[in-house]
Design an enzyme around this catalytic site. Structure first.
Site, PDB file in Angstrom:
ATOM      1  N   GLN A  50      -1.906   3.994   2.016  1.00 25.02           N
ATOM      2  CA  GLN A  50      -1.343   3.436   3.255  1.00 25.02           C
ATOM      3  C   GLN A  50       0.343   3.852   2.715  1.00 25.02           C
ATOM      4  OE1 GLN A  50      -1.729  -0.593   2.760  1.00 25.02           O
ATOM      5  NE2 GLN A  50      -4.260  -0.707   3.029  1.00 25.02           N
TER       6      GLN A  50
ATOM      7  N   HIS B 192       3.523   1.922   5.606  1.00 28.06           N
ATOM      8  CA  HIS B 192       3.831   1.254   6.555  1.00 28.06           C
ATOM      9  C   HIS B 192       5.375   1.714   7.319  1.00 28.06           C
ATOM     10  CE1 HIS B 192       1.513  -1.614   4.373  1.00 28.06           C
ATOM     11  NE2 HIS B 192       1.922  -1.403   3.241  1.00 28.06           N
TER      12      HIS B 192
ATOM     13  N   GLU C 139       8.317  -3.335   0.698  1.00 37.35           N
ATOM     14  CA  GLU C 139       7.655  -4.487  -0.892  1.00 37.35           C
ATOM     15  C   GLU C 139       7.417  -3.808  -2.326  1.00 37.35           C
ATOM     16  OE1 GLU C 139       3.403  -3.783   0.471  1.00 37.35           O
ATOM     17  OE2 GLU C 139       2.941  -2.164  -0.332  1.00 37.35           O
TER      18      GLU C 139
ATOM     19  N   HIS D 166       1.245   4.648  -0.240  1.00 42.10           N
ATOM     20  CA  HIS D 166       0.538   4.216  -1.829  1.00 42.10           C
ATOM     21  C   HIS D 166      -0.029   3.426  -1.796  1.00 42.10           C
ATOM     22  CE1 HIS D 166       2.271   1.160   0.942  1.00 42.10           C
ATOM     23  NE2 HIS D 166       1.714   0.527   0.634  1.00 42.10           N
TER      24      HIS D 166
ATOM     25  N   ARG E 158      -3.221   3.115   7.739  1.00 44.01           N
ATOM     26  CA  ARG E 158      -4.280   3.779   6.968  1.00 44.01           C
ATOM     27  C   ARG E 158      -4.444   5.120   6.867  1.00 44.01           C
ATOM     28  NH1 ARG E 158      -8.678   1.353   8.164  1.00 44.01           N
ATOM     29  NH2 ARG E 158      -8.259  -0.350   7.179  1.00 44.01           N
TER      30      ARG E 158
END
Length: 293
Positions: A70, A72, A89, A147, A167
């Site tokens: 994935q 983001h 994150e 990641h 994805r």
């Protein structure tokens, strides 16, 4: 719940808002508390910036198989496409089976065309950086970093409040009807950071009975508290809420004559108005302590 690989422990995401588990506010949703108590809950600076949106999301992820690869978007792309924050994150590895791995970033310098060449030829995994993992490892994943979490890992994740995920690849897996999961190939292209970095694992020096900084970024700061005995905390100089994620052991929070037991796998949200507290323990604990500076 069968096949539950992910839990959202503290969340202000509209579709999955956390509720208070016990005490006089039991059953109250986090968004309602934020609207009512405002900066008393999160701090003046945090409230001025985020308003009635709680800015962090805390998860536990238990991977029994390799998760999809994935990426983001950052704040700019997230706002433009989804009217959402981006998603930076961090991961703290709680448990790792022998031989467990994860993917973070690329193993070489790339650009969009080189990336697409590998993707379209079916050799995407050749350019991904794979890391051997053990308990206690930390990975900081800024928005844009490709990641995935490998099988056999139990991870605590602290991130910006966002549920936007592109994805990239799902290892050609199919469901019981023979269908592959949807990919977001085109959407991901503008989100990916194609740079190669010399290190992807966060380096820190563990120390017993001290507060050790793991990650500091504009979105959150996270420390590790690895204590064999009780301690006190003074948050009076911090203009922020504080989150504790207990990743090992157990302890009791004591404040104003009240006691709140916390054990491994539990999280607590301390409002800005709680500045002084005691942490008591008989067996020791490890806590991820997160806030916004």
């Amino acid at each position: 719940m069968p096949n539950c690989g992910e839990t959202w422990e503290i969340s202000g995401v509209k579709s999955d808002v956390s509720v208070v588990d016990s005490g006089e506010l039991e059953g109250k949703p986090l968004d309602e508390l934020l609207e009512t108590h405002k900066d008393e809950l999160v701090g003046k600076k945090v409230y001025a910036h985020f308003g009635n949106i709680f800015p962090l999301l805390v998860k536990f992820i238990d991977a029994n198989e390799d998760l999809s690869i994935q990426v983001h978007p950052d704040d700019v792309l997230g706002k433009k496409r989804h009217n959402s924050f981006g998603k930076t994150e961090m991961w703290y590895v709680i448990e790792a089976d022998p031989g467990s791995t994860l993917i973070a970033g690329f193993n070489r310098e790339l650009n969009e065309q080189l990336y697409l060449d590998k993707f379209n030829s079916g050799h995407l995994t050749d350019i991904l950086n794979k890391e051997d993992v053990k308990a206690g490892d930390v990975f900081f994943l800024p928005a844009g970093r490709v990641h995935t979490i490998g099988k056999g890992l139990l991870i605590a994740e602290i991130q910006q409040t966002s549920d936007i995920t592109y994805r990239i690849y799902d290892f050609d897996r199919v469901d019981d009807k023979g269908n592959k999961r949807e990919l977001h190939t085109e959407e991901a292209l503008a989100a990916i950071d194609y740079k190669h970095y010399p290190e992807y694992k966060t380096s820190y020096q563990p120390e017993k009975d001290k507060t050790v900084k793991l990650v500091s970024c504009p979105y959150f700061t996270t420390n590790l508290l690895d204590f064999t005995k009780g301690t006190t905390k003074d948050y009076s100089n911090l203009d922020s809420f504080v989150i504790h994620v207990c990743v090992e052991g157990e302890y009791v929070v004591k404040h104003n004559g009240s006691s709140y037991p916390v054990k491994m796998g539990e999280c607590i949200l301390l409002p800005k108005t709680i500045n002084h507290l005691e942490l008591e323990t008989t067996i020791g604990f490890k806590i991820l302590e997160s806030f916004i500076e």
